[in-house]
Design a protein around this motif. Structure first.
Motif, PDB file in Angstrom:
ATOM      1  N   LEU A  73       0.830  -1.207   0.000  1.00 29.46           N
ATOM      2  CA  LEU A  73       0.000   0.000   0.000  1.00 29.46           C
ATOM      3  C   LEU A  73       0.865   1.259   0.000  1.00 29.46           C
ATOM      4  O   LEU A  73       0.620   2.196  -0.760  1.00 29.46           O
ATOM      5  CB  LEU A  73      -0.935  -0.003   1.205  1.00 29.46           C
ATOM      6  CG  LEU A  73      -1.777   1.249   1.405  1.00 29.46           C
ATOM      7  CD1 LEU A  73      -2.761   1.430   0.269  1.00 29.46           C
ATOM      8  CD2 LEU A  73      -2.492   1.194   2.732  1.00 29.46           C
ATOM      9  N   PRO A 121      -4.748   6.761  -2.208  1.00 25.65           N
ATOM     10  CA  PRO A 121      -5.069   5.364  -1.890  1.00 25.65           C
ATOM     11  C   PRO A 121      -4.968   5.020  -0.403  1.00 25.65           C
ATOM     12  O   PRO A 121      -5.447   3.965   0.008  1.00 25.65           O
ATOM     13  CB  PRO A 121      -4.043   4.559  -2.689  1.00 25.65           C
ATOM     14  CG  PRO A 121      -3.637   5.443  -3.792  1.00 25.65           C
ATOM     15  CD  PRO A 121      -3.701   6.832  -3.245  1.00 25.65           C
ATOM     16  N   PRO A 136      -9.629   2.098  -5.296  1.00 26.96           N
ATOM     17  CA  PRO A 136      -8.480   2.347  -6.177  1.00 26.96           C
ATOM     18  C   PRO A 136      -8.847   2.311  -7.660  1.00 26.96           C
ATOM     19  O   PRO A 136      -8.270   3.051  -8.453  1.00 26.96           O
ATOM     20  CB  PRO A 136      -7.495   1.228  -5.845  1.00 26.96           C
ATOM     21  CG  PRO A 136      -7.975   0.582  -4.640  1.00 26.96           C
ATOM     22  CD  PRO A 136      -9.384   0.947  -4.432  1.00 26.96           C
ATOM     23  N   VAL A 140      -1.972  -1.165  -4.782  1.00 23.81           N
ATOM     24  CA  VAL A 140      -2.959  -1.052  -3.715  1.00 23.81           C
ATOM     25  C   VAL A 140      -3.870  -2.278  -3.710  1.00 23.81           C
ATOM     26  O   VAL A 140      -4.219  -2.802  -2.641  1.00 23.81           O
ATOM     27  CB  VAL A 140      -3.764   0.258  -3.857  1.00 23.81           C
ATOM     28  CG1 VAL A 140      -4.920   0.298  -2.883  1.00 23.81           C
ATOM     29  CG2 VAL A 140      -2.857   1.442  -3.636  1.00 23.81           C
TER      30      VAL A 140
END
Length: 130
Positions: free
Chosen positions: A21, A35, A84, A101
């Motif tokens: 991430l 994100p 995302p 992500v």
């Protein structure tokens, strides 16, 4: 000893998911931190099951409280995968960041599932063993 190995494996996979991430946000070619809002979904996803576990009657095989918790958890997880994609479609983030992500989402949600499968039974595991 099996509980310690499971806890170490779950913590490693959680760290791997968060690393994916952060890479999707912080790499120089991506450079957008939008994100990071999926962290909200990571926090919200176990809550319906924890609440249903407290209020559900364990003698029944299926009840409305548990089914509602599964439904709400599914909605939260699908939203975490959808955010995302929506951000990438509107060109707020790049598709490479979206892929990182989404990979991080997969790892984190499998980690949460693994935690509930390993430590959520409550019949043979107690925290006093530590």
């Amino acid at each position: 000893m099996a509980g310690i190995k499971a806890l170490v494996a779950l913590s490693f996979s959680g760290a791997l998911g968060l690393t994916l991430l952060l890479l999707g946000c912080a790499l120089q070619s991506f450079g957008q931190y939008w994100p990071m809002f999926v962290l909200i979904f990571y926090i919200l996803s176990p809550l319906p099951n924890l609440i249903a576990k407290r209020h559900a009657d364990d003698t029944e095989s299926s009840n409305a409280c548990r089914e509602l918790a599964y439904f709400l958890t599914t909605g939260i997880v699908v939203s975490a995968y959808g955010l995302p994609i929506v951000l990438a479609r509107t060109t707020v983030i790049k598709w490479g960041a979206c892929g990182l992500v989404m990979g991080g989402n997969s790892v984190i949600f499998l980690t949460i599932l693994g935690f509930f499968l390993t430590f959520g039974r409550g019949d043979d595991f107690s925290w006093e063993q530590w």
